[in-house]
Design a protein around this motif. Structure first.
Motif, short mmCIF file in Angstrom:
data_model
loop_
_atom_site.label_atom_id
_atom_site.label_comp_id
_atom_site.label_asym_id
_atom_site.label_seq_id
_atom_site.Cartn_x
_atom_site.Cartn_y
_atom_site.Cartn_z
N HIS A 111 -3.14 2.99 -0.58
CA HIS A 111 -3.37 2.62 -1.99
C HIS A 111 -4.87 2.52 -2.24
O HIS A 111 -5.42 1.42 -2.37
CB HIS A 111 -2.68 1.29 -2.31
CG HIS A 111 -1.23 1.26 -1.95
ND1 HIS A 111 -0.27 1.91 -2.70
CD2 HIS A 111 -0.58 0.66 -0.93
CE1 HIS A 111 0.92 1.72 -2.15
NE2 HIS A 111 0.76 0.96 -1.07
N PRO A 112 -5.56 3.66 -2.30
CA PRO A 112 -7.03 3.59 -2.45
C PRO A 112 -7.49 3.01 -3.78
O PRO A 112 -8.57 2.42 -3.85
CB PRO A 112 -7.45 5.06 -2.30
CG PRO A 112 -6.23 5.84 -2.66
CD PRO A 112 -5.06 5.03 -2.21
N LEU A 113 -6.68 3.17 -4.82
CA LEU A 113 -7.10 2.65 -6.12
C LEU A 113 -7.10 1.12 -6.16
O LEU A 113 -7.78 0.52 -7.00
CB LEU A 113 -6.19 3.19 -7.22
CG LEU A 113 -6.24 4.72 -7.42
CD1 LEU A 113 -5.29 5.13 -8.54
CD2 LEU A 113 -7.65 5.18 -7.73
N LEU A 116 -7.80 -5.49 11.01
CA LEU A 116 -8.64 -4.50 10.34
C LEU A 116 -7.94 -3.15 10.26
O LEU A 116 -8.00 -2.46 9.23
CB LEU A 116 -9.98 -4.37 11.07
CG LEU A 116 -10.93 -3.30 10.57
CD1 LEU A 116 -11.38 -3.59 9.14
CD2 LEU A 116 -12.15 -3.17 11.48
N VAL A 117 -7.26 -2.76 11.33
CA VAL A 117 -6.53 -1.48 11.32
C VAL A 117 -5.42 -1.51 10.27
O VAL A 117 -5.22 -0.54 9.52
CB VAL A 117 -5.96 -1.20 12.73
CG1 VAL A 117 -5.05 0.02 12.70
CG2 VAL A 117 -7.09 -0.99 13.73
N LEU A 118 -4.69 -2.63 10.20
CA LEU A 118 -3.64 -2.74 9.19
C LEU A 118 -4.21 -2.68 7.77
O LEU A 118 -3.64 -2.04 6.88
CB LEU A 118 -2.86 -4.04 9.38
CG LEU A 118 -2.07 -4.17 10.69
CD1 LEU A 118 -1.43 -5.55 10.78
CD2 LEU A 118 -1.03 -3.08 10.79
N ASP A 119 -5.35 -3.35 7.55
CA ASP A 119 -5.98 -3.31 6.23
C ASP A 119 -6.47 -1.92 5.88
O ASP A 119 -6.38 -1.49 4.72
CB ASP A 119 -7.13 -4.32 6.18
CG ASP A 119 -6.67 -5.76 6.28
OD1 ASP A 119 -5.52 -6.03 5.90
OD2 ASP A 119 -7.45 -6.60 6.77
N LEU A 120 -6.99 -1.19 6.87
CA LEU A 120 -7.43 0.18 6.61
C LEU A 120 -6.26 1.08 6.26
O LEU A 120 -6.37 1.95 5.37
CB LEU A 120 -8.17 0.72 7.84
CG LEU A 120 -9.58 0.16 8.10
CD1 LEU A 120 -10.12 0.69 9.42
CD2 LEU A 120 -10.52 0.54 6.96
N MET A 121 -5.12 0.90 6.92
CA MET A 121 -3.93 1.69 6.59
C MET A 121 -3.46 1.39 5.17
O MET A 121 -3.08 2.30 4.42
CB MET A 121 -2.83 1.39 7.60
CG MET A 121 -3.14 1.87 9.01
SD MET A 121 -1.90 1.36 10.23
CE MET A 121 -0.45 2.18 9.58
N GLN A 122 -3.49 0.12 4.79
CA GLN A 122 -3.13 -0.23 3.42
C GLN A 122 -4.12 0.36 2.42
O GLN A 122 -3.72 0.83 1.34
CB GLN A 122 -3.08 -1.76 3.28
CG GLN A 122 -2.72 -2.24 1.88
CD GLN A 122 -2.76 -3.76 1.77
OE1 GLN A 122 -2.94 -4.46 2.76
NE2 GLN A 122 -2.59 -4.26 0.56
#
Length: 374
Positions: A148-150, A138-144
């Motif tokens: 790249h928010p778009l 989850l932390v890695l996915d949040l950093m990604q």
């Protein structure tokens, strides 16, 4: 080599007293055909009709399970008229040499209290390890997502906020109003005895805003949304949709786990505010009916009775509870095996574990903030 076929049991058209057995009477064929009970009933009916001719020469296979099935239906003795190969006859001869008392009794697994404790500890650490992996992903996915928010799953997040937040307003409002009325009624009975009617604002404000509001919202969301998350992921496991996503290169964490965690982290504080308002409204209604306290006076005294810091503690609890519920629900949803029994057990375990963890987290909050907000 003869091809194994479905085990059958038929009467010869030319000679009705002749019973012809065909196919493979072996363990995996009997289990796969799901005809074991049907064949057992047919054999039991034929047992009541003596003088039958049993023809086993057309069998393509016979193992210990099939031989036991026939041997018991014959009353543990060979019929007078039996047509079979020497190999099959030798199998029945070995069964006749085995006395019924020599059958080994079924071994029952006995777990001592120490073994049960050890099994529980091992299971706990397995769950803890899987939760750590899920949290790290989850932390890695949040950093990604931040980089790249778009490209983020905005539609999934908004859909989950609507399902877990907006659609939960009805049940939380109903429960909040009823809890407010009950708490106000019980408090008013005691306060009237000692002449402390004004302190009902303090009791309702502190108990609802700081404790009951977040707890009620979390328990309702755990039972409503947490079970839905676990069931959704479990059904995707049963229907092999998760495997299909993995084959197509779609990450589970980024598209399934992270949107649900973020949605509950956003929706839970809002649900807590809504539950607080409804519970305070129910308390005001009860206070006016029992003590004659007007809603205007109640609202006027509320900021003085409840410091604003308690409000922020309640919102912080809402965010924490939302993240915990989402993680627990996703954890049990991903652990479900591809069968319906596991789906039911996993959903039940998810709700129970989420509510238990919420209560533990609330106790930790009470210890940490024991000297704050009073």
């Amino acid at each position: 080599m003869l091809t194994e076929s479905e085990p059958t049991l038929n009467c010869c058209p030319d000679a009705p007293e002749r019973i012809i057995l065909q196919g493979a009477w072996i363990a995996h064929r009997l289990a796969k055909a799901h005809r074991l009970d049907e064949l057992q009933k047919t054999l039991n009916n034929l047992q009541q009709q003596p003088g039958r001719i049993w023809d086993l020469r057309q069998l393509t296979g016979l193992d210990h399970l099939g031989a036991q099935l026939l041997w018991r239906s014959w009353g543990r003795t060979l019929p007078q008229q039996l047509l079979c190969t020497e190999q099959h006859e030798g199998l029945f001869r070995r069964l006749s040499q085995l006395h019924p008392d020599q059958y080994p009794p079924p071994v029952k697994a006995r777990l001592t209290p120490l073994m049960q404790l050890g099994s529980g500890v091992i299971t706990f650490f397995h769950h803890a390890g899987d939760m750590a992996v899920l949290l790290g992903q989850l932390v890695l996915d949040l950093m990604q997502f931040i980089r790249h928010p778009l490209r983020g799953p905005w539609k999934e997040i908004s859909a989950n906020v609507y399902r877990m937040g907006a659609q939960a307003m009805g049940i939380t409002a109903l429960v909040g109003i009823l809890i407010g009325i009950v708490l106000s009624y019980l408090s008013a009975q005691q306060l009237r005895t000692f002449g402390g009617d004004l302190f009902i604002v303090n009791i309702l404000g502190m108990s609802i805003i700081r404790e009951l509001g977040p707890m009620l919202a979390a328990i309702l969301v755990a039972g409503r949304s947490g079970s839905a998350i676990t069931a959704q992921l479990g059904v995707m496991r049963v229907t092999e949709e998760l495997d299909a996503m993995r084959v197509m290169g779609i990450p589970h964490g980024f598209r399934l786990i992270m949107p649900k965690v973020l949605a509950l982290a956003i929706a839970m504080p809002l649900i807590v505010i809504w539950t607080d308002l409804m519970a305070l409204a129910g308390g005001m209604i009860s206070a006016q009916a029992l003590l004659g306290m007007t809603p205007e006076f109640f609202i006027y005294k509320l900021p003085e009775a409840v410091p604003i810091l308690n409000y922020w503690i309640g919102l912080l609890k809402g965010v924490t509870f939302g993240i915990l519920i989402a993680l627990i629900a996703c954890h049990f949803g991903l652990r479900i095996e591809p069968n319906t029994e596991s789906l039911g057990k996993g959903t039940t375990s998810s709700v129970v574990s989420a509510i238990t963890l919420v209560i533990i987290a609330d106790a930790i909050f009470a210890i940490i903030f024991s000297k704050v907000g009073y």
